[in-house]
Every structure is written in C-alpha cells, then in structure tokens.
Scaffold this active site. Sequence first.
Site, short mmCIF file in Angstrom:
data_model
loop_
_atom_site.label_atom_id
_atom_site.label_comp_id
_atom_site.label_asym_id
_atom_site.label_seq_id
_atom_site.Cartn_x
_atom_site.Cartn_y
_atom_site.Cartn_z
N TYR A 237 0.83 -1.22 0.00
CA TYR A 237 0.00 0.00 0.00
C TYR A 237 0.86 1.26 0.00
CZ TYR A 237 -4.52 -2.21 -0.03
OH TYR A 237 -5.62 -2.90 -0.45
N HIS A 392 -5.80 -3.38 6.62
CA HIS A 392 -5.15 -4.32 5.70
C HIS A 392 -4.06 -5.13 6.41
CE1 HIS A 392 -7.29 -3.13 2.14
NE2 HIS A 392 -6.98 -1.85 2.33
N HIS A 394 -2.21 -7.89 9.04
CA HIS A 394 -2.42 -9.30 9.42
C HIS A 394 -2.01 -9.49 10.87
CE1 HIS A 394 -2.34 -11.01 5.03
NE2 HIS A 394 -3.17 -9.98 5.18
N ASP A 412 5.45 -15.73 3.32
CA ASP A 412 4.23 -15.15 3.88
C ASP A 412 3.18 -15.35 2.78
OD1 ASP A 412 2.06 -13.33 4.49
OD2 ASP A 412 3.42 -12.28 5.86
N HIS A 443 1.15 -17.65 9.32
CA HIS A 443 2.46 -16.97 9.35
C HIS A 443 3.48 -17.79 10.13
CE1 HIS A 443 -0.59 -13.90 8.53
NE2 HIS A 443 0.34 -13.36 7.76
N GLU A 645 24.35 -32.51 -14.35
CA GLU A 645 24.11 -33.75 -13.60
C GLU A 645 25.10 -33.97 -12.46
OE1 GLU A 645 22.22 -36.14 -17.44
OE2 GLU A 645 23.37 -37.27 -15.97
ZN LIG Z 1 0.36 -12.16 5.95
#
Ligand SMILES: [Zn+2]
Lengths: 701, 701
Positions: A237, A392, A394, A412, A443, A645
């Site tokens: 944001y 917004h 968490h 996250d 989380h 390889e």
């Molecule tokens: Zn989050």
Amino acid sequence: LGGMNLAAAESPSLVISESDITALRQASGGLLEQSMQDNKRLADAALTEGIVVPWPKDAGGGYTHEQHKRNYKAMYAAALQFQLSGESRYSKYVTDMLNAYAKMYPTLGLHPEKKEQTPGKLFWQSLNEAVWLVYTIQAYDMVADALTDEQKSHIQNNLLFPVADYLSKGQPQTFDKIHNHGTWAVAAVGMVGYATGREDYVAQALKGLDLSGESGFYKQLDKLFSPDGYYTEGPYYQRYALMPFVWFAKAIQTNDPDKAIFAYRDGILLKAIYTVIELSYNGLFLPINDAIKDKGIKTEELVQALAIAYDITSDRSLSDIARQQERVSLSAGGVALSKIIASNSVAPYPYESKIYRDGASGKQGALALMRSGNNETGTLVVSKNTSQGMGHGHYDRLSWQLYDNGNEVVTDYGAARYLNVEAKYGGHYLQENDTWAKQSVAHNTLVVDQKSQFNADLKEANKKPAEQVDFVSGELADISIGRINTAYEGVNFTRVQALIKPESVEPFVIDVVSIQSDAVHQYDLPLHFNGQIIDHNLSDYQSFNTWKPMGEDNGYQHMLLRGQGNSASSKNRLTWLLGDRFYSYTYGHYSDSDDSAKTLFFQLGANDPNHNLRRDQGAIRRLTASNVVMYSVIEPHGEYNGTAEYVTNAYSRLKSLDYKVTQSGAELTVNMGETGTFTLVLAGGDKSSGPTEAKVVKEKN
Amino acid sequence: LGGMNLAAAESPSLVISESDITALRQASGGLLEQSMQDNKRLADAALTEGIVVPWPKDAGGGYTHEQHKRNYKAMYAAALQFQLSGESRYSKYVTDMLNAYAKMYPTLGLHPEKKEQTPGKLFWQSLNEAVWLVYTIQAYDMVADALTDEQKSHIQNNLLFPVADYLSKGQPQTFDKIHNHGTWAVAAVGMVGYATGREDYVAQALKGLDLSGESGFYKQLDKLFSPDGYYTEGPYYQRYALMPFVWFAKAIQTNDPDKAIFAYRDGILLKAIYTVIELSYNGLFLPINDAIKDKGIKTEELVQALAIAYDITSDRSLSDIARQQERVSLSAGGVALSKIIASNSVAPYPYESKIYRDGASGKQGALALMRSGNNETGTLVVSKNTSQGMGHGHYDRLSWQLYDNGNEVVTDYGAARYLNVEAKYGGHYLQENDTWAKQSVAHNTLVVDQKSQFNADLKEANKKPAEQVDFVSGELADISIGRINTAYEGVNFTRVQALIKPESVEPFVIDVVSIQSDAVHQYDLPLHFNGQIIDHNLSDYQSFNTWKPMGEDNGYQHMLLRGQGNSASSKNRLTWLLGDRFYSYTYGHYSDSDDSAKTLFFQLGANDPNHNLRRDQGAIRRLTASNVVMYSVIEPHGEYNGTAEYVTNAYSRLKSLDYKVTQSGAELTVNMGETGTFTLVLAGGDKSSGPTEAKVVKEKN
Ligand SMILES: [Zn+2]
Ligand SMILES: [Zn+2]
C-alpha cells in the site's frame, strides 16, 4: 474565501514543467525511446477512439467506471504528446474532452451506485474522482498554452473548480482525513490551485479546509510515514500511496521552490521512496499484510517517483532500479536515468541491513531487514515486529520470511485475492483473506492454543504494536530482537533472529523464540516454505493417506494434515530443495515440562470450495508447556545441477546445536564443522521475560 | 585376428583433429572465450589435484567410481589444453595418468561391486568403463605427439588394448548388443583402433565381433533410430545415446571420409541430432517416459553434437540453439557457431509441425508435434502415439501434452527421481516411478476400469505400439489421429487432436476420443495441468474437507479426491490461470447410455510417506458406457497483468460446442464467436472403430 488569483505560472508547471519538455525533446534511444513510443501509442489510440464520455452508471469494474479511468489516462498521454510534438490534434482532443466533461459535470448529482460514506459523482467513490482530477489537471496544464482565455475560464468554472470544490468543501470527511484517500484529494485540489492561480486551493491543500494545519498535506507527511519513511500498511500500500505524495510535492517544488517540500521533516518523502525500493527482493515487494505477490518495483508509481527522486538527489544508484524497471517516466529525471543505463554506468543500489520503524513517531515497533549479498540472488531475512497496519494488516506479530538465491524460501501467504479477475468474487479480497491470510497460523510466528493474536480483534490489535527491542548490524552477524506481551493473554514471547555471515559458505539464520507463561498452553510454531521435501529425521513418522483439517477455525480449518512425527528435544532436522539449492531446518526446544513435542506436516486445501487458496505447504512444531525456548537454524547449502548432472553439499553442515542456560541468560551453540562454531549469547531476560541483548561469537573448529 | 596395423593417422585425429586446433588457436571472444576458460579451469584443477587413481571399490555414486569419472574428464580437458597451449605440463599430467592406469589395469579382476550381467573392472558396470575409454582414448590421441614410441606402445599394450579387448571379446553380450550400451562399447573400441592403427578394432566396431554386420555401429544405426531419427525411449535417453554415436561418427569421418558415415542411411545421424533439438520446448526436453524435467538443450551431449552437425551441414539455424545453450564445444564447429552469434547473424531454427515415426522401420506409431509460433513462447501440442519405449517407457499410449506461453500447461509427470540426491533412494528411480509415473492414470489418456494399459505388463506392452493413423499439417489447422485397440481387452479407442490457428487470436486445441466396446466400462479421462483453478460450471459440486485416495492401485492410490461435480453431456467448462494467461477446458460426451458423468478434482500426495511426489493436480472426466465419444476444446486466452493491474479476455470465447453423428462419420462444431466457427469433420470410422480421416472447416460468424 474568494478566488484570490496569484499569477498563473506559465504552463506546464505542475509535475511536468518546461525543463522536462526541453530535456525530452533533445533525448533519444535507450529505455526512454520505449517509454516515448508507449505514450504515443496510448495517445493515438485515444484519438482514434474519439470523445467517449458516458453518463456515470457503473460501480468499480463496470463500463462507465473503466471508461472514465481510461479517459483520464488518455487525456494525460495526449497532453504530454502535445508538449512533445507540438501537434495540435493532441491538444484539440484534450480540449474536446475537457469541454465534454465541463458540459456534463455541473448537471451530475451523486453517482447512482454511490458509496455511502464517500460518494463520488463521475465515479461511485470520491477517491476515483480525486485520482481522475490529479491526471486531468495535469492534462489541462499541458494544453493550457493552446487554450484561449475564454476556453480556460469555461473549463475552470464548469469543470475544474466544481470538481475541486466537491472534493474539498464537498467532502471534508475525506479532504481533511489523515489517510491516503485524503492525500489524493489534497493533491488534486492543490494542483488545480497552482494550474489556475487559485491560491485558496493551494492553501487548503497544504493546511486543511480551515487552514489550521491540523489536516492537509503537511499533516499527512507528519502522520502517515514513520521517521524512517515506513508506511504502516506495508510496501504494497505504500507504493499505492506514493503517487499523490510525490506528484503534489513535485508540483509544489515547481511552483513554490522556497517551501523546499522535499526537505520537509528531514526529507521524509525521499525516505519514503527509498524505503519502498528497499522493502523488496528480486524485484517483488515483500508480501506482508494484504499484498498481492506479483506486485513489484516495476509498478507505475515507483517509475514516476524514481525520476522525481533523481531530479532532487542525482543519486546514480537509483539507475540500478530503473534498469530493473526496464522503463523510465517521461520527465527530465527519466531522461537522465535512461542515459546512465545506456552509457553502462549504473551504480549498484546500496541495500543494507537496517530497521524501518513503524508509527508516526517511530514507536510502534519496526520491520527489521537483515541482508547478505545483493538483492537479486543474495540472502534477506525479514522480521516483522511492527504494529497492526490498520485494516489491511495481518495478525502476524514477530513473524518472519527468508529470501535466498532469487527465491522466496520461508514465505508469507500475502493476500487471498485475484485483482481484476471477476470470476474470483469480482477481483475483490476473498473470504479466505479473512479466514486464512490474516490469521496468525498462516504466518511463521507463535500461535497459542490454536487461536490468532488478539483473537483477531482489529480494534484490540490496532492498539498493540510489537516492540523492536534491539537491532545490531555487523560483519559477522545482524541480530534483531522482537517482543510482544499483549498478543495472547498471559503469554509473553521474545524472538531473537540472527543472520550469520561466514566468509566461506552461504549465510545461515539462527532463530530463538523464548515464551513465558504461568499457565500451560499448546504452542504451535509454523514454518511455511517453498520447495520439495527431501527428508527429515523425525522418529515414529506417520504418513496419512487420508488428509483431514487440523482444526475448525482461526485458519486451521484450511490446513490438511499429511503426516506427523515426534520431535526430540534437540537436533530435529528437515531438508528441502528449492530451485538448485538445498535448505536444512534444524530445531529443538528447552522447556520445563515434558512436552510430547511433535512436528506436523500440512498443506492448504480444506474448506476451499472455490479453489481460492494456493496449495501452499509447511510444518508446525507443536508442544505443550508454560515456559519454553524454541530454537532453530535454517541453512541454505549445496547445489543441485540438472544440466551438468551433479549435486554438491546436499547435507546440512550442522554438527551440533546446543541450548544452555547461563548466569547472564542463555547460549545457543551452533557447530558448523569446518565453517566454525557460532554462539548466540543471550542476556537481559528473567523469569517472566525474554532476552533483551544478544551477540554472536565465532570460534574456529 | 592379429593386430594388423594401418599407418596411425597423425594425431589428433579422432573427434578433434588438426583443423579444430588451428581454428581454436585463431579464435577469441564470444561464447567460445567462455568455453576455453572453463576447459582451462578444469585442466588446471586436475593438475593441482595430481594423480589420484584409487583401487576400484565403490559402486555408482561412491568415491572411487566418481574419482575415475573425474579422471577421464580431467585427462580429456588437460589433453585439449595441451593442444591449445602447447604447454608440456598438461601432456605430462595426461601421460602420468595413462601410466598410472597402465600400471593398475592389467592387475585388475572384476570390480568388487560388479553388476552380474555386465561387470566392469575399473567400474562396477562395463558401461562406465566404455564411457571412460571414449574420453581417455581422445586424451591419449591429443597427447600422442608428446609421447615416445616406447611410451606409446607401453600404454597401448598395458592399457588401451586390454580395456578394448575386455569391452569387445571380453563382453560380447554388450559389444554385440543393438543397444545404447553397445554403442558406447563400439565407439570406445573403434576409436582405439583409429588412434593406434588397429584395423581389427575398427572393423569389429563397425561390423560386430564376427564382422558379420549383424551387430556393430552400422547395425545400431539401422536399428536404434526410426527413419525420422527418433530414439524409441524418447528425447531424455536419445540425448544420452547421442554422444557415442556422434563422437564415433566424427572419428570415422576424420579417418575414413570415404565411408561418408554422416550420409549413411539417408543421413540418419544428422536426423537424430535435429530430432533431439526439436523434441523440446523453451529449452527443456519433452518429459515423456522416464525423463527428469530439468534436462534440456544445454546438456553437454547436444553441445558436442551441435558443433559436429554444423561441421557437416554449415546450417546457420543451428546457431539459434547454440545461442540458447550459452556455450559452444571446443572445436571448429564451436568456433563457427560462436562467430555467428557474436556477429548477431543467428538464423531462427525452423521448428515445424510434423511427426517422428517410432520403430526401426518407422512402423511403431509416432510422436506427433503440432506447432504455432516460436518454440520459446509459442504453442505446441504433443500427441504420443508411439510404442512402449522399452524399460524406461510409460503406459501412456495416446496421451498428450500442451505447451504455451513458455510454460508446460497440460503436463506429463516425467520420472519420479532426484538424480544424484542420495537422500532420495541414492538418486535412483524411486518406487513411485513404478507405482505412479509409469501408470496410465498419471497421463492425459483413457484409463479403463481404473487399470493401466496392458495391465502394466512390460512384455505385453513391448509388442503393442499405438498407430499414427493420419497426420495433416496446414495453415488453418494441424490434425493428428492416433489409435490403439490392444491397450485394453475388448476396448478400441481413437484420438483425433487438432491445433487450430485462427489469425486474430491464440491457437486452440480440439480433442475427440472415440471409444468402442461391446461391454460397459468405467472410462476415466484425466487432464493433468499446471495453474490455479479460477472457476468451473459443474452442477452439484461437492468440495471435500477430508481428502481420500481414489483407489488402491495402478496409481489411483496416490490421488487424493478434493472435489467432484456432475458433468452435463455438453458445455462443461473449467478455467485456470497459469502465469499471465488463462486456459479454458470446455468438454462434453456423446454416448449411447445414461452415463452419470462426473468430473473429479484431485491432487497427488497419498501413499507418499517419503514426500517423493510433486503435489501435482488435475481433473478426471469419468463416465460409465460402452461406446462413447469424449470431446473437448482447450483455449489459451486473455492476459492477467499484475504490474499494470489489468485483466483482459478472462472468459472463454467459446459460444457453443456441438457433436453430431453424420452419414460419413461425425462433426464437432466449435463456435468461437467473432473468431469464427470451426468444424472438425470426422470420417472413415464405423461401429467398432473410430474415425480414420479428419479435416477442419472454418466459417465466418
Ligand atoms: Zn500475511
Ligand atoms: Zn509419463
């Protein structure tokens, strides 16, 4: 407040001014060429489509909403093309559009699909109207030379002033709000002021409707960024908020250079731009809080901000970002950045280990970034010891992520949303954004008794930031200490994380979570990671052929249990492969009670009828105790090469991992064989609180 | 057969000859510079390590095995460095190594960990010994100038001839076998012949131990490639087999140009090289049969083969492949390719739609490739109507894959194996390679009554190829018809697949599976795909919160059922998003009985205690019937742009999809709105067998 007129500066003189146009006219080649062609294509397409100004009818995503959005971008591109080419067909198009809007706007009532609190007229919400005016006023300003005085006053009186009045006097609840939507409103109105000589608009934009300075642009600069230029909702944001701040500041700089707006509050706006650049890894923003994972430094807002920052600072390392953006803005700054890249004299951007304090006064915790190597393939540890980050945000205090070898390793989830994909709930935040993405268990942080922090109560969470107890950056190690004693009733926990940087091998992470409580709780410590599990050393491992949800709520209802094993008190190890590198997670715990510790392997997918969740995976360390210390080491190591390889160093280097309590606190000793032995020395804690100091000591083996 | 001596050609004269060295000495810059530095680094590291020739003790992956492998690569690099620089320290190192081996080899019995059927001495299996000799004889050849006659005969009599004899007379069961291991043996022995003048070795290498021509290099060229240069095990093993074929052919060309080996059997070796290049998408080989998905055109074998092919053909489009390989072999061909790239005159490689017939005489079905656009971001449909492909083959007749926009969209699992990762069962094929990867349900083909084709009985499967009934390539559409009537007792099925190429929009795929049986069966048609499900239109969709395995065996035991819905007889649709593009799968069926059709959504993860399987996903179309036609359209469409935050064409273009039976056969009409209506006209089938002809007709809408 009459319409006092200061002499309208000769145009263009907002974000784009004469010096930009002169620079652009003389420049050619490189990334600039590409951006010039893009603008011309956009302008010519607009001219072909002609004047389409539909009567406002649809909400966000609907036809009229999208058409008015296309219109402001078209007017801006055509006006800029007029300045670059001088061709009148471009200025004529913009003039016709402005007149069409000037004809319609005065007759508009509120939008039929209007949003209750902040209704618009052209758009369902006034935010879109402000964004529309920010672009449209610049288009007006860039064609003003080609308008007669009569045309100018017609457009001003029937369009520019009515919209500006509506967004200011008409919507004080937004104009005077210390919020990003308020910034778009003040930027729009302030720019109208500069472009038309309306000093009153400029003053209100800077100091609020009542000119008290309790709201307006300066107050927003004071309140919406921390002293380190961190925007509390996080980088996703912050880059969105950046545009009106940077554009209006440039308009102020152009018209009122003596205000030295870019030096205001110790250059807070430049800090905000640099912070957005730094809160990224390998081109993508850190997906903390509500963030969509494909958003990164190529975003339009940062392309614009970068050129403006270069104008002010001439900081050559900004060209390292423009190189990755693969385009530049059409401005003097853009021309300069394009030249640096074309002449191969890009200076690397100096990414450093540091913290970004949260909160207007920097006292709401911090985001700690610990780095080794460059920001495209090096190693980055992010410790999230911040505040909630408003709506917004968490519930993930003290969570963390690991980026390494160009990949997101310890992850996250970001937001559960498919922007602009109508079939996914109209492209809005999905229900699973609340039921999963915001929950603590989604989380990499402590989850107590299968509940989320603050019981996922936003009002509570908004009052209780985490604490950044300490941060030390050094050659051998960076160390961050975060603490929160308010996330769970009666449970305090402190997290010490260190990024150790041995010369000869890949850096590794030490993580120590100290938990104190008087009561016994179930403690879950999830680790969400990307990659294919190679093996682990858990005893009595049960692999389930029927996968069942791990709970009923708080995010557990989405998690399917695929297997579990008993965790010993120390030296449990899980190894996975991501891309061409192995990662080993070695962990243990020190607790005062028999804890029947387990490790549970899970994957997302339950209670997801609409296939909205990615099928991410992880492992939960679970034990039952009151006081316990959960420690671990995460080590990138080796190489898997499919082409030639061969495989090297597929095994963890860690020989032993021992936690012991000492007089002054505790010590976690990590024996990495030839690489040496590293001891994390913890001090300053006591019975009821975790360590407050830490250092790392290295001995040769 | 005495050691007849033809005059030993002046050295070096095997794969590398004088002309290569002259070209390399004069060249510089570009990709060549990089390859020269890599070789020098390898050679210098070898010299620093010194002579380490341990007594043979370990099986594959163990220390002595890996050390002897490093030794032959080191001798080769050092010998090449001697040719390039003339510095004697490099030739001295190679001479010392050869003498150390010449001292040890005569005293060796069979390897302690020897493989029963094909035991080695230096290595546990003679295949590794042959590979060792192919590299070592070239090292010998490149330092021969610096050896005295006495040194040469010592090395020949105590090392080169004993190993050559062991690999030929000593192991007729491998030397005379028409198999890739036989090719390594004949290449090694043949090259010893050329380098030492032993005409008998050359003759045996070309015509077999008894010189009858019933075995040896020519017979291998006759038998191991189809007339189109297709190697029956598929591209993953074809690129492995390529090395001895191409290297020995170059040695023959150098020493016996009149044999015109590269023209043998209509230039079969060049066809084999071009085929390996073409059986790839965006740099990676098609992962059919036992194939590890990270193997692609950057592989060493193809880097060597490319330069040799350029030597012979001067085909400029080969430089388009070298460009992607980002390195060139140290040879005249490599020099030429590096110059073309450095001078920016790369010609695009002409990828085309075509079939690659399977079987020595081209009568064992075919792999059909239908293309639109380039091979890095364009569209590719692969229809697998081939034979079993021997022991590394999968039970996947008539399966298919879709590649688009740079991604693998409709997928084949490839092999369950983590090469060289010891913690994953020593890096060998995992148990899940048999229980999952080879099974029919792990592929996008018909599965009858939850059993695999031929009941997964290899002996049966080896006898029963699929049929490539028809293949047409055109501007509007490419069409492939595959058929197999032996996969399931009493069940015949034919698959018509068409890649439709409308001018204005992305190409799309039409797929029609016609199934005939007298008895009623459960028919499953899985679609394995990459991407996030957006939505579907199935009725009564049940989403399960407890995921259970979908069966007990034949691969079903690994599949967890996450949801299911009822399929209508037509216009069922599933849309998903992969990267920045949407894919819509619209399907229906036409059957003679009520079929209670369902669509089942699944993901891998059950019966996987060691986390060996990737957590891939898919959907199964299930119905019960005897005769039925299962048709579908797969459409790439639209764009999801996270940076500029817009989405276009997120919805399928398909308006209607109608299947109807006609006099001559059947028609599937696909109405794509503005793009037009496309009808797949099928003919030539009858009651008991599917269509044998197909064409596509387009009408404007
Ligand atoms: Zn989050
Ligand atoms: Zn397969």
